[in-house]
Design a protein around this motif. Structure first.
Motif, PDB file in Angstrom:
ATOM      1  N   UNK A   1       9.807  13.502  -1.867  1.00 21.46           N
ATOM      2  CA  UNK A   1       8.832  12.720  -1.107  1.00 21.46           C
ATOM      3  C   UNK A   1       8.107  11.653  -1.945  1.00 21.46           C
ATOM      4  N   UNK A   2       7.611  11.967  -3.136  1.00 22.85           N
ATOM      5  CA  UNK A   2       6.942  10.917  -3.918  1.00 22.85           C
ATOM      6  C   UNK A   2       7.870   9.728  -4.222  1.00 22.85           C
ATOM      7  N   UNK A   3       9.136  10.003  -4.521  1.00 20.38           N
ATOM      8  CA  UNK A   3      10.097   8.927  -4.787  1.00 20.38           C
ATOM      9  C   UNK A   3      10.332   8.099  -3.520  1.00 20.38           C
ATOM     10  N   UNK A   4      10.503   8.776  -2.393  1.00 21.18           N
ATOM     11  CA  UNK A   4      10.780   8.095  -1.132  1.00 21.18           C
ATOM     12  C   UNK A   4       9.624   7.204  -0.684  1.00 21.18           C
ATOM     13  N   UNK A   5       8.413   7.523  -1.105  1.00 15.65           N
ATOM     14  CA  UNK A   5       7.239   6.750  -0.691  1.00 15.65           C
ATOM     15  C   UNK A   5       6.797   5.727  -1.730  1.00 15.65           C
ATOM     16  N   UNK A   6       7.550   5.630  -2.817  1.00 12.51           N
ATOM     17  CA  UNK A   6       7.237   4.663  -3.874  1.00 12.51           C
ATOM     18  C   UNK A   6       8.120   3.426  -3.670  1.00 12.51           C
ATOM     19  N   UNK A   7       7.555   2.315  -3.214  1.00  9.98           N
ATOM     20  CA  UNK A   7       8.369   1.131  -2.932  1.00  9.98           C
ATOM     21  C   UNK A   7       9.166   0.622  -4.137  1.00  9.98           C
TER      22      UNK A   7
ATOM     23  N   UNK B   1       0.848  -1.174   0.000  1.00 10.75           N
ATOM     24  CA  UNK B   1       0.000   0.000   0.000  1.00 10.75           C
ATOM     25  C   UNK B   1       0.893   1.236   0.000  1.00 10.75           C
ATOM     26  N   UNK B   2       0.634   2.143  -0.920  1.00  6.17           N
ATOM     27  CA  UNK B   2       1.418   3.358  -1.020  1.00  6.17           C
ATOM     28  C   UNK B   2       0.772   4.452  -0.164  1.00  6.17           C
ATOM     29  N   UNK B   3       1.545   4.992   0.787  1.00  2.00           N
ATOM     30  CA  UNK B   3       1.001   6.049   1.648  1.00  2.00           C
ATOM     31  C   UNK B   3       0.670   7.302   0.839  1.00  2.00           C
ATOM     32  N   UNK B   4      -0.367   8.000   1.244  1.00  2.00           N
ATOM     33  CA  UNK B   4      -0.782   9.228   0.581  1.00  2.00           C
ATOM     34  C   UNK B   4      -0.407  10.423   1.448  1.00  2.00           C
ATOM     35  N   UNK B   5       0.455  11.280   0.936  1.00  4.84           N
ATOM     36  CA  UNK B   5       0.798  12.516   1.612  1.00  4.84           C
ATOM     37  C   UNK B   5       0.590  13.660   0.632  1.00  4.84           C
ATOM     38  N   UNK B   6       0.355  14.845   1.128  1.00  6.09           N
ATOM     39  CA  UNK B   6       0.160  15.980   0.228  1.00  6.09           C
ATOM     40  C   UNK B   6       1.451  16.341  -0.501  1.00  6.09           C
ATOM     41  N   UNK B   7       1.300  17.047  -1.619  1.00  2.00           N
ATOM     42  CA  UNK B   7       2.471  17.572  -2.322  1.00  2.00           C
ATOM     43  C   UNK B   7       3.146  18.582  -1.400  1.00  2.00           C
ATOM     44  N   UNK B   8       4.449  18.425  -1.227  1.00  2.00           N
ATOM     45  CA  UNK B   8       5.198  19.279  -0.316  1.00  2.00           C
ATOM     46  C   UNK B   8       6.369  19.881  -1.100  1.00  2.00           C
ATOM     47  N   UNK B   9       6.267  21.150  -1.437  1.00  2.00           N
ATOM     48  CA  UNK B   9       7.292  21.805  -2.245  1.00  2.00           C
ATOM     49  C   UNK B   9       8.650  21.864  -1.545  1.00  2.00           C
ATOM     50  N   UNK B  10       8.662  21.801  -0.218  1.00  2.00           N
ATOM     51  CA  UNK B  10       9.920  21.814   0.529  1.00  2.00           C
ATOM     52  C   UNK B  10      10.614  20.450   0.500  1.00  2.00           C
ATOM     53  N   UNK B  11       9.867  19.408   0.170  1.00  2.00           N
ATOM     54  CA  UNK B  11      10.404  18.042   0.120  1.00  2.00           C
ATOM     55  C   UNK B  11      10.072  17.408  -1.232  1.00  2.00           C
TER      56      UNK B  11
END
Length: 71
Positions: free
Chosen positions: A14-20, A1-11
């Protein structure tokens, strides 16, 4: 299951880090002599626009010894 977090311009990573699958590729490139069989996000500690710490559960195959292990 891929966690859902908001788009964060400071990070932006984040999308890469949360993609297994993406992280399995990243880990495989750094683990000499090891094959990544599976990667899953285990824990996330997220502070919006500040930082994100991610723990992963990896299933690895040590090609040198032939052993399989979980990290």
């Amino acid at each position: 299951m891929k966690p859902e977090l908001p788009t964060d311009l400071a990070l932006p990573q984040l999308p890469h880090a949360l993609d297994p699958l993406a992280m399995a590729t990243t880990f495989a490139a750094e683990l000499d002599g090891m094959t990544v069989l599976a990667c899953e996000v285990d824990r996330i500690k997220y502070r919006p626009q500040r930082n994100c710490s991610v723990s992963y559960r990896l299933q690895l195959d040590d090609t040198r010894s032939g052993r399989r292990l979980e990290q």
